[in-house]
Design an enzyme around this catalytic site. Structure first.
Site, PDB file in Angstrom:
ATOM      1  N   HIS A 167       0.867  -1.120  -0.004  1.00  0.00           N
ATOM      2  CA  HIS A 167      -0.002   0.144  -0.011  1.00  0.00           C
ATOM      3  C   HIS A 167       0.841   1.214  -0.073  1.00  0.00           C
ATOM      4  CE1 HIS A 167      -3.370   2.415   1.202  1.00  0.00           C
ATOM      5  NE2 HIS A 167      -2.452   3.156   1.835  1.00  0.00           N
ATOM      6  N   GLU A 168       1.834   1.300   0.916  1.00  0.00           N
ATOM      7  CA  GLU A 168       2.692   2.466   1.003  1.00  0.00           C
ATOM      8  C   GLU A 168       3.696   2.671   0.078  1.00  0.00           C
ATOM      9  OE1 GLU A 168       1.840   4.553   3.141  1.00  0.00           O
ATOM     10  OE2 GLU A 168       0.713   3.194   4.496  1.00  0.00           O
TER      11      GLU A 168
END
EC number: 3.5.1.88
Length: 165
Positions: free
Chosen positions: A142-143
């Protein structure tokens, strides 16, 4: 010091930009960036009761930098990922409801790789490698997406994969 009001929200065009690598001569700036990331993540935790990691572009710092702070025994405590690279992404994937600080009330159903390896430089410019599975694997995916201007809304499983928190 950046605060929650500096957090870029869904729709801000900067969230869709690809970030530049952190250069070695920018290393003295990293501590300040990390302090800002930490501060905003703590404000998110206090206001919305979630938040394990944050990517620099979410604060308009258009650099390939991720800050994660997950307390032991589950995590390692604070970890700074400079210029991360994801490798060995597993063929096996799983679905989950993903959340994002840039749209804290929205959950998005996405698929993520069950495991991967992340190579990165730490805050001392030392190379590191970490094999991740399950929760940490999805978190870093996600990051990492943020560094490439990709939001989880763009990875939704289908048009019905959204719900309000």
């Amino acid at each position: 010091m950046k605060t929650l009001t500096d957090l870029l929200l869904l729709g801000d065009p900067r969230l869709y930009e690809t970030c530049a690598p952190v250069e070695r001569d920018e290393l003295p700036l990293v501590a300040g960036w990390v302090a800002d990331l930490h501060n905003v993540m703590e404000e998110i935790r206090a206001k919305y009761n979630f938040g394990r990691a944050i990517a620099a572009p979410q604060l308009g710092i258009m650099k390939r930098l991720i800050y994660m702070n997950v307390a032991p025994p589950v995590g390692r405590g604070p970890v700074v990922f400079i210029n991360p690279v994801l490798e060995n992404l597993s063929d096996e994937q799983f679905e989950l409801w993903d959340d994002c600080m840039s749209f804290p009330h929205l959950l998005v159903r996405v698929k993520r790789h069950k495991s991967l390896t992340i190579r990165y430089l730490d805050e001392h410019w030392q190379p590191q490698t970490w094999d991740l599975t399950d929760d940490f694997s999805e978190l870093l995916q996600h990051e990492y997406d943020h560094l490439d201007g990709i939001l989880c809304t763009m990875r939704a499983v289908d048009a019905k994969s959204f719900k309000w928190r």
